[in-house]
Design an enzyme around this catalytic site. Sequence first.
Site, PDB file in Angstrom:
ATOM      1  N   PRO A  16     -41.909   7.014 -26.057  1.00  0.00           N
ATOM      2  CA  PRO A  16     -42.772   8.132 -26.466  1.00  0.00           C
ATOM      3  C   PRO A  16     -43.816   8.407 -25.393  1.00  0.00           C
ATOM      4  O   PRO A  16     -43.966   7.618 -24.460  1.00  0.00           O
ATOM      5  CB  PRO A  16     -43.471   7.555 -27.710  1.00  0.00           C
ATOM      6  CG  PRO A  16     -43.613   6.090 -27.376  1.00  0.00           C
ATOM      7  CD  PRO A  16     -42.388   5.713 -26.546  1.00  0.00           C
ATOM      8  N   SER A  28     -48.680  10.910 -30.994  1.00  0.00           N
ATOM      9  CA  SER A  28     -47.494  10.415 -30.304  1.00  0.00           C
ATOM     10  C   SER A  28     -46.238  10.808 -31.079  1.00  0.00           C
ATOM     11  O   SER A  28     -46.324  11.487 -32.098  1.00  0.00           O
ATOM     12  CB  SER A  28     -47.599   8.881 -30.200  1.00  0.00           C
ATOM     13  OG  SER A  28     -46.624   8.383 -29.313  1.00  0.00           O
ATOM     14  N   ASN A  29     -45.087  10.404 -30.568  1.00  0.00           N
ATOM     15  CA  ASN A  29     -43.812  10.622 -31.243  1.00  0.00           C
ATOM     16  C   ASN A  29     -43.205   9.276 -31.570  1.00  0.00           C
ATOM     17  O   ASN A  29     -43.457   8.299 -30.875  1.00  0.00           O
ATOM     18  CB  ASN A  29     -42.841  11.366 -30.320  1.00  0.00           C
ATOM     19  CG  ASN A  29     -43.085  12.859 -30.283  1.00  0.00           C
ATOM     20  OD1 ASN A  29     -43.916  13.372 -31.017  1.00  0.00           O
ATOM     21  ND2 ASN A  29     -42.364  13.540 -29.432  1.00  0.00           N
ATOM     22  N   ARG A  30     -42.349   9.250 -32.585  1.00  0.00           N
ATOM     23  CA  ARG A  30     -41.677   8.004 -32.933  1.00  0.00           C
ATOM     24  C   ARG A  30     -40.489   7.805 -31.987  1.00  0.00           C
ATOM     25  O   ARG A  30     -39.603   8.633 -31.949  1.00  0.00           O
ATOM     26  CB  ARG A  30     -41.169   8.117 -34.373  1.00  0.00           C
ATOM     27  CG  ARG A  30     -41.189   6.835 -35.134  1.00  0.00           C
ATOM     28  CD  ARG A  30     -40.639   7.064 -36.512  1.00  0.00           C
ATOM     29  NE  ARG A  30     -41.601   7.607 -37.453  1.00  0.00           N
ATOM     30  CZ  ARG A  30     -42.576   6.906 -38.037  1.00  0.00           C
ATOM     31  NH1 ARG A  30     -42.738   5.638 -37.743  1.00  0.00           N
ATOM     32  NH2 ARG A  30     -43.383   7.469 -38.900  1.00  0.00           N
ATOM     33  N   VAL A  95     -41.109  13.154 -25.574  1.00  0.00           N
ATOM     34  CA  VAL A  95     -42.408  13.606 -25.049  1.00  0.00           C
ATOM     35  C   VAL A  95     -43.151  14.370 -26.147  1.00  0.00           C
ATOM     36  O   VAL A  95     -42.561  15.211 -26.826  1.00  0.00           O
ATOM     37  CB  VAL A  95     -42.189  14.543 -23.838  1.00  0.00           C
ATOM     38  CG1 VAL A  95     -43.518  14.999 -23.255  1.00  0.00           C
ATOM     39  CG2 VAL A  95     -41.336  13.857 -22.775  1.00  0.00           C
TER      40      VAL A  95
END
Length: 219
Positions: A16, A28-30, A95
């Site tokens: 991420p 954020s992203n998982r 991203v």
Amino acid sequence: MTNPLAGRRIVITAGPTLEAIDPVRFISNRSSGKQGYAIAEACAVLGANVVLVSGPTALNDPAGVETIRIESARDMLAAVEGALPADVFIAVAAVADWRPAEAHDKKIKGNKGEMAALPLVENPDILKTISQRTEARPGLVIGFAAETHDVEDHARQKLGRKGCDWIIANDVSGDVMGGDENAVAIVSRDDVWRSQRTSKSEIARLIAGRIADAVEETC
Ligand code: CTP
């Protein structure tokens, strides 16, 4: 041939990105990073000189790979550009599309109502930026797409939007995120190749093998 990627340089993003709100908070992203790390390692096993640009993950640096750790999308793009020229670029990272317009340098206090709104600005699209380079564009630029339905149609549209050469489409309708198994379709302008559902490390080996065949022809 045991080292079909010998002499080839491959730059890969994984994991991420982390976009600071203040010193203790972020968006954020998982993403576990597992698939990107496995691809980096599989390319190194085939003899490639691999640079892995990774957001924060719980994984160890893959063997035989130069790993650069970054946090934000902007730092990821700078590290990728710094690692060029390369024969192949593979964007596996999840991203964050957006970041806070302002990263506060002091912790925002939770009880003062300061966080009523969080203005966001768009992050650079790393895959698109590298695809559209006129100078030192890698000969093979590969993106990933996570889709739950109409996987190949969406992948083909993404190929056009991003300007890359392949989209590797993940069918995430099951339990792929963070799991150890996956199934992918490699979509190029005039071809589709489908893998079986198998371990992420086997998928990585299959992808590295397809890349080795392609660079032999195009780079
Ligand atoms: N990507 C990137 N930089 C970004 C956003 C995405 O490099 N700022 C890359 C990812 O690493 C991946 C591909 O672009 O290779 C995913 O494209 P994206 O447009 O983010 O697709 P999805 O997340 O699948 O979302 P959507 O289906 O909504 O387009």
